[in-house]
Design an enzyme around this catalytic site. Structure first.
Site, PDB file in Angstrom:
ATOM      1  N   ARG A 119       0.984  -1.243  -0.047  1.00 14.63           N
ATOM      2  CA  ARG A 119       0.015   0.091   0.074  1.00 14.63           C
ATOM      3  C   ARG A 119       1.047   1.345   0.002  1.00 14.63           C
ATOM      4  O   ARG A 119       1.735   1.479   0.827  1.00 14.63           O
ATOM      5  CB  ARG A 119      -0.807  -0.174   1.087  1.00 14.63           C
ATOM      6  CG  ARG A 119      -1.576   1.272   1.381  1.00 14.63           C
ATOM      7  CD  ARG A 119      -2.837   1.016   2.265  1.00 14.63           C
ATOM      8  NE  ARG A 119      -4.043   0.620   1.939  1.00 14.63           N
ATOM      9  CZ  ARG A 119      -5.264   0.805   2.360  1.00 14.63           C
ATOM     10  NH1 ARG A 119      -5.497   1.414   3.379  1.00 14.63           N
ATOM     11  NH2 ARG A 119      -6.208  -0.057   1.883  1.00 14.63           N
ATOM     12  N   HIS A 146      -7.140   1.262  -6.409  1.00 18.08           N
ATOM     13  CA  HIS A 146      -7.479   0.157  -5.259  1.00 18.08           C
ATOM     14  C   HIS A 146      -8.153  -1.082  -5.922  1.00 18.08           C
ATOM     15  O   HIS A 146      -9.519  -1.328  -5.820  1.00 18.08           O
ATOM     16  CB  HIS A 146      -8.450   0.984  -4.237  1.00 18.08           C
ATOM     17  CG  HIS A 146      -8.486   0.217  -3.081  1.00 18.08           C
ATOM     18  ND1 HIS A 146      -7.793  -0.929  -2.644  1.00 18.08           N
ATOM     19  CD2 HIS A 146      -9.205   0.749  -2.008  1.00 18.08           C
ATOM     20  CE1 HIS A 146      -7.968  -0.977  -1.192  1.00 18.08           C
ATOM     21  NE2 HIS A 146      -8.999  -0.380  -0.857  1.00 18.08           N
ATOM     22  N   GLN A 149     -10.293  -3.487  -3.885  1.00 16.24           N
ATOM     23  CA  GLN A 149     -11.529  -3.237  -3.335  1.00 16.24           C
ATOM     24  C   GLN A 149     -12.724  -3.280  -4.433  1.00 16.24           C
ATOM     25  O   GLN A 149     -13.813  -3.809  -4.225  1.00 16.24           O
ATOM     26  CB  GLN A 149     -11.356  -1.619  -3.097  1.00 16.24           C
ATOM     27  CG  GLN A 149     -12.730  -0.899  -2.537  1.00 16.24           C
ATOM     28  CD  GLN A 149     -13.135  -1.389  -1.127  1.00 16.24           C
ATOM     29  OE1 GLN A 149     -12.471  -1.315  -0.353  1.00 16.24           O
ATOM     30  NE2 GLN A 149     -14.420  -1.959  -1.202  1.00 16.24           N
ATOM     31  N   ASP A 241     -17.208   7.596  -1.646  1.00 16.07           N
ATOM     32  CA  ASP A 241     -15.970   7.493  -1.115  1.00 16.07           C
ATOM     33  C   ASP A 241     -15.504   8.654  -0.413  1.00 16.07           C
ATOM     34  O   ASP A 241     -16.016   9.674  -0.506  1.00 16.07           O
ATOM     35  CB  ASP A 241     -14.923   7.153  -1.947  1.00 16.07           C
ATOM     36  CG  ASP A 241     -13.688   6.498  -1.166  1.00 16.07           C
ATOM     37  OD1 ASP A 241     -13.595   6.202   0.120  1.00 16.07           O
ATOM     38  OD2 ASP A 241     -12.635   6.366  -1.777  1.00 16.07           O
ATOM     39  N   CYS A 281     -16.587   2.072   0.376  1.00 23.26           N
ATOM     40  CA  CYS A 281     -15.509   1.163   0.793  1.00 23.26           C
ATOM     41  C   CYS A 281     -14.969   1.326   2.147  1.00 23.26           C
ATOM     42  O   CYS A 281     -14.554   0.245   2.513  1.00 23.26           O
ATOM     43  CB  CYS A 281     -14.383   1.199  -0.366  1.00 23.26           C
ATOM     44  SG  CYS A 281     -13.558   3.024  -0.071  1.00 23.26           S
ATOM     45  N   ARG A 309     -14.101  -8.232   0.999  1.00 28.74           N
ATOM     46  CA  ARG A 309     -12.808  -8.141   0.653  1.00 28.74           C
ATOM     47  C   ARG A 309     -11.955  -9.541   1.187  1.00 28.74           C
ATOM     48  O   ARG A 309     -10.996  -9.776   0.463  1.00 28.74           O
ATOM     49  CB  ARG A 309     -12.089  -7.173   1.635  1.00 28.74           C
ATOM     50  CG  ARG A 309     -12.764  -5.734   1.393  1.00 28.74           C
ATOM     51  CD  ARG A 309     -12.167  -5.327   0.174  1.00 28.74           C
ATOM     52  NE  ARG A 309     -10.836  -5.020   0.029  1.00 28.74           N
ATOM     53  CZ  ARG A 309      -9.986  -3.914   0.386  1.00 28.74           C
ATOM     54  NH1 ARG A 309     -10.624  -3.007   1.092  1.00 28.74           N
ATOM     55  NH2 ARG A 309      -8.537  -4.164   0.195  1.00 28.74           N
TER      56      ARG A 309
END
Ligand code: CP
Ligand code: NVA
Length: 331
Positions: A119, A146, A149, A241, A281, A309
């Protein structure tokens, strides 16, 4: 006995993946379909309490330059459930923070680990890790995208709507990393995606261009509008988001001002289909990008998203790692 030279993992996997998972757009559509099927099976196994441990003896590293709750915990527990183990590498405690290069670190970690989740900030950094590691590198979020996700969200939409092709997903708010990956995922699976965002906060143009090429093949439709009401019109799923993504804190004042008209609230939801699902998310900021009434209301599927996830990332790990078992055993 002389050690056998370690092969590189630069080979296509069963479903046409490359070595790594860096973007959704790099995954063939067929491979996404297989991942979804695998994730559904893994979820069913988990529900039955069945053990399935194809990754016994393997170790997943997680190297995160930004905070995380879901990505870290779902990858760590997922790897454990698959029989392997995971190792969280805090940036502060490894030599990278004292100037060791990504090239050297990636090469060294490749001698210990079987895969690495990264990340970080620039997409170029995760690409650098992938170039120098001989093990699979999985993008656990960059400023650009992402992918884990969005792949997990496909599973949630498919579960709730019974299909993906032709399903309309509206995304309102900042055209950020999550929006970019959702566009790529929609384009690959024949969905209709409409992004409602201010002109200065549109999704990445390169992502849009590539997604439109994919859409021409899959029948997907991609729209970007500055009118949130246009984006959500007759949507089957409405997604938002955070307005201030990690690393963008200095732009906070501008973002809050520009994005205020794009709040996902009960009034905006009236334009979507009555049975539309609400997606986020997480982490969420109630009262900013979404109201508490919508986020915590009956149409919200945010906890399914978070749970999925786990199942999708287990499918990804099995996909990228299951053929590496003999190598791990011979180490
Ligand atoms: N959605 C998501 O990636 O959450 P985390 O930042 O907690 O991992
Ligand atoms: N867009 C958000 C997603 C967090 C999971 C961020 O990058 O901070």
């Amino acid at each position: 006995m002389a050690a056998r030279p370690r092969q590189t993992a630069r080979r296509a996997s069963r479903t046409g993946f490359g070595k790594d998972l860096l973007t959704v757009s790099a995954i063939p559509g067929q491979a996404i379909a297989r991942l979804l099927e695998s994730a559904r099976k893994l979820k069913a196994l988990r529900r039955r309490g069945a053990r399935y441990q194809p990754l016994a003896g393997m170790t997943l590293g997680l190297l995160f330059e930004k905070p995380s709750t879901r990505t870290r915990v779902s990858f760590e527990t997922g790897m454990n459930q698959l029989g392997g183990q995971s190792l969280f590498l805090s940036l502060d405690n490894i030599q990278l923070s004292r100037g060791e290069t990504i090239a050297d670190t990636a090469a060294v970690l490749s001698r210990y680990l079987d895969a690495l989740v990264v990340r970080t900030f620039d997409q170029a950094i995760v690409e650098d890790w992938a170039r120098h590691a001989t093990i699979p590198v999985i993008n656990g979020l960059t400023d650009l995208c992402h992918p884990c996700q969005a792949l997990s969200d496909l599973l949630t939409i498919q579960e709730r709507k019974g299909r993906l092709k032709g399903v309309k997903l509206a995304y309102v708010g900042d055209g950020n990393n999550v929006a970019n990956s959702l566009i790529e995922a929609a384009a690959k699976t024949g969905m209709v995606i409409s992004v409602g965002c201010p002109g200065d906060h549109r999704p990445d143009q390169g992502v849009l261009d590539k997604a439109r090429e994919d859409a021409a093949r899959t029948g997907a439709a991609i729209e970007v509008t500055d009118q949130p009401q246009v984006a959500v019109k007759d949507a089957d799923a409405v997604y938002t988001d955070v307005w201030v993504s990690m690393g963008h804190e200095r732009e906070q004042a501008d973002l809050l001002k520009a994005l205020a008209p794009y709040q996902l609230n009960e009034r905006l939801m009236k334009g979507a289909k009555p049975d539309a699902i609400v997606m986020h998310c997480l982490p969420a900021h109630r009262g900013q990008e979404i109201t508490a009434a919508v986020l915590d209301g009956p149409q919200s599927v945010i906890l399914d998203q978070a749970e999925n996830r786990l199942h999708m990332q287990k499918a990804i790990l099995v996909e990228l790692l299951s053929k590496r078992g003999s190598r791990a055993a011979g180490r």
